[in-house]
Design a protein around this motif. Structure first.
Motif, PDB file in Angstrom:
ATOM      1  N   PHE A  95       0.811  -1.212   0.000  1.00 56.84           N
ATOM      2  CA  PHE A  95       0.000   0.000   0.000  1.00 56.84           C
ATOM      3  C   PHE A  95       0.849   1.269   0.000  1.00 56.84           C
ATOM      4  CE2 PHE A  95      -3.801  -2.390   0.399  1.00 56.84           C
ATOM      5  CZ  PHE A  95      -4.850  -1.511   0.166  1.00 56.84           C
ATOM      6  N   THR A  96       2.088   1.207   0.467  1.00 55.49           N
ATOM      7  CA  THR A  96       2.946   2.386   0.318  1.00 55.49           C
ATOM      8  C   THR A  96       3.232   2.653  -1.160  1.00 55.49           C
ATOM      9  OG1 THR A  96       4.943   1.024   0.597  1.00 55.49           O
ATOM     10  CG2 THR A  96       4.038   2.062   2.567  1.00 55.49           C
ATOM     11  N   LEU A  97       3.381   1.588  -1.939  1.00 58.95           N
ATOM     12  CA  LEU A  97       3.554   1.750  -3.385  1.00 58.95           C
ATOM     13  C   LEU A  97       2.289   2.320  -4.026  1.00 58.95           C
ATOM     14  CD1 LEU A  97       5.328  -1.638  -4.159  1.00 58.95           C
ATOM     15  CD2 LEU A  97       6.384   0.615  -4.181  1.00 58.95           C
ATOM     16  N   PHE A  98       1.134   1.811  -3.602  1.00 60.78           N
ATOM     17  CA  PHE A  98      -0.123   2.303  -4.160  1.00 60.78           C
ATOM     18  C   PHE A  98      -0.334   3.784  -3.830  1.00 60.78           C
ATOM     19  CE2 PHE A  98      -4.646   3.196  -3.413  1.00 60.78           C
ATOM     20  CZ  PHE A  98      -5.148   2.996  -4.691  1.00 60.78           C
ATOM     21  N   PHE A  99      -0.085   4.150  -2.587  1.00 63.88           N
ATOM     22  CA  PHE A  99      -0.254   5.554  -2.199  1.00 63.88           C
ATOM     23  C   PHE A  99       0.701   6.463  -2.976  1.00 63.88           C
ATOM     24  CE2 PHE A  99      -1.837   3.988   2.148  1.00 63.88           C
ATOM     25  CZ  PHE A  99      -3.161   4.093   1.740  1.00 63.88           C
ATOM     26  N   TYR A 100       1.928   5.990  -3.197  1.00 63.00           N
ATOM     27  CA  TYR A 100       2.873   6.829  -3.935  1.00 63.00           C
ATOM     28  C   TYR A 100       2.437   6.999  -5.383  1.00 63.00           C
ATOM     29  CZ  TYR A 100       7.020   8.674  -6.090  1.00 63.00           C
ATOM     30  OH  TYR A 100       7.877   9.467  -6.813  1.00 63.00           O
TER      31      TYR A 100
END
Length: 352
Positions: A95-100
């Motif tokens: 989810f850190t990748l998705f948010f970025y």
């Protein structure tokens, strides 16, 4: 190995022992092999060929009690905790990748270096999970035998229900949200280096990834019940290995290290902001889980937590506390030392 499978096996073996008992083996050989295979778990005695065909082989029926109450409970707890933690750590990272990507308007710009992505599940978070699945114990074997009510956690699927799986998934989303937004708003428009330079993408990605590695390993440390030297080595060693990797990989030629060239040595390590953000974000992310665990253990304890508290405060031999734990049982206990004591008391009452 699940709780219901072990219970069904126990009932089947006990029934067959009554109907087909011949010395110390079940029946007369291979004809009974298929009768005791239940949910991929078969417990057999004596026959060498049958033992080679089984998942678990026991020499005598008296070993079945320990197999069920001790190893059955431990195995169910280890497997359920390990799977839930797998959901957590991969959701927190993904989810850190998705948010970025959403923050970058889905431009396709990668938040992390390719080697960061490769090392996450291979070196940085895999060994602590293996240690959890092999060594973790919530209570000792003596308490498992003394309080057979612990076995009902597996029968009723207390630790691997959809509620528990979703709670770990939500915890992963919450951790990713804290990591991403706290990193973004802590570093945005702020001078990061001594010369007044602001943060670039390579520093942001390294800082976010460092927070992810530290937080998921600290979450593992909060979730473990039984620490050994191996767990300490794997958890703290994984965090140390990440910083050593940053140090070595960033010092390589720019054609190899690419966007991470000297990032840790020249930018992150000398900056107090990098270390303070890692510490602050880790505390802010894990504090809700720590608070929930403390309140749940204090006011709504499960059976194994009650036994842990009894052991910690020295009330294990206190009959009042022991009876309090046994009252948590949702059905009568038919195995274990408590069942034998109850049977003896009933026999004595019948004779009088």
């Amino acid at each position: 190995m699940n709780g219901s499978g072990l219970q069904n096996t126990f009932g089947m073996v006990a029934k067959m022992a009554t109907l087909h008992w011949k010395g110390d083996e079940i029946g007369d050989g291979i004809n009974y092999l298929t009768d005791v295979m239940i949910e991929h778990l078969d417990c057999i005695t004596k026959s060498k060929f049958e033992a080679m065909s089984s998942d678990i082989a026991i020499a005598q029926f008296r070993f079945l009690e320990r197999l069920l109450l001790v190893h059955g409970h431990w195995c169910y707890r280890r497997m359920s905790s390990m799977i839930c933690y797998f959901f957590y750590k991969n959701i927190a990272f993904g989810f850190t990748l998705f948010f970025y990507e959403a923050y970058a308007s889905f431009s396709g710009q990668a938040a992390y270096n390719d080697w960061y992505l490769s090392f996450y599940n291979v070196f940085l978070t895999s060994l602590p999970v293996i240690a959890l699945g092999v060594f973790d114990q919530d209570v000792s074997s003596q308490f498992c035998l003394k309080f057979p009510v612990l076995y009902q956690e597996g029968i009723h699927n207390v630790l691997f229900s959809w509620t528990r799986i979703l709670s770990w998934a939500i915890n992963g989303v919450f951790s990713a949200t804290c990591i991403f937004f706290l990193c973004i708003y802590s570093m945005e428009h702020q001078a990061f280096r001594k010369g007044g330079e602001i943060v670039g993408l390579e520093i942001l990605g390294t800082t976010m990834y460092s927070c992810v590695v530290v937080i998921v390993n600290l979450q593992m440390a909060l979730s473990i019940n039984y620490f050994t030297y191996i767990q300490h080595l794997f958890i703290w060693g994984s965090i140390l290995f990440w910083y050593l990797f940053l140090l070595g990989y960033g010092a390589m030629d720019p054609t190899i290290s690419m966007t991470t060239f000297m990032v840790f040595i020249e930018a992150c390590a000398p900056s107090p902001s990098f270390w303070l953000m890692t510490l602050f974000i880790s505390i802010a992310t894990l504090f809700p889980f720590f608070t929930y665990s403390a309140l749940q253990r204090r006011f709504f304890p499960m059976c194994h937590q009650m036994i842990q508290l009894m052991s910690f405060h020295g009330h294990v031999e206190d009959p009042e506390y022991s009876e309090m734990v046994r009252q948590r049982s949702s059905s009568p206990t038919l195995v274990g030392c408590t069942a034998r004591l109850e049977a003896k008391s009933m026999s004595f009452e019948g004779e009088t």
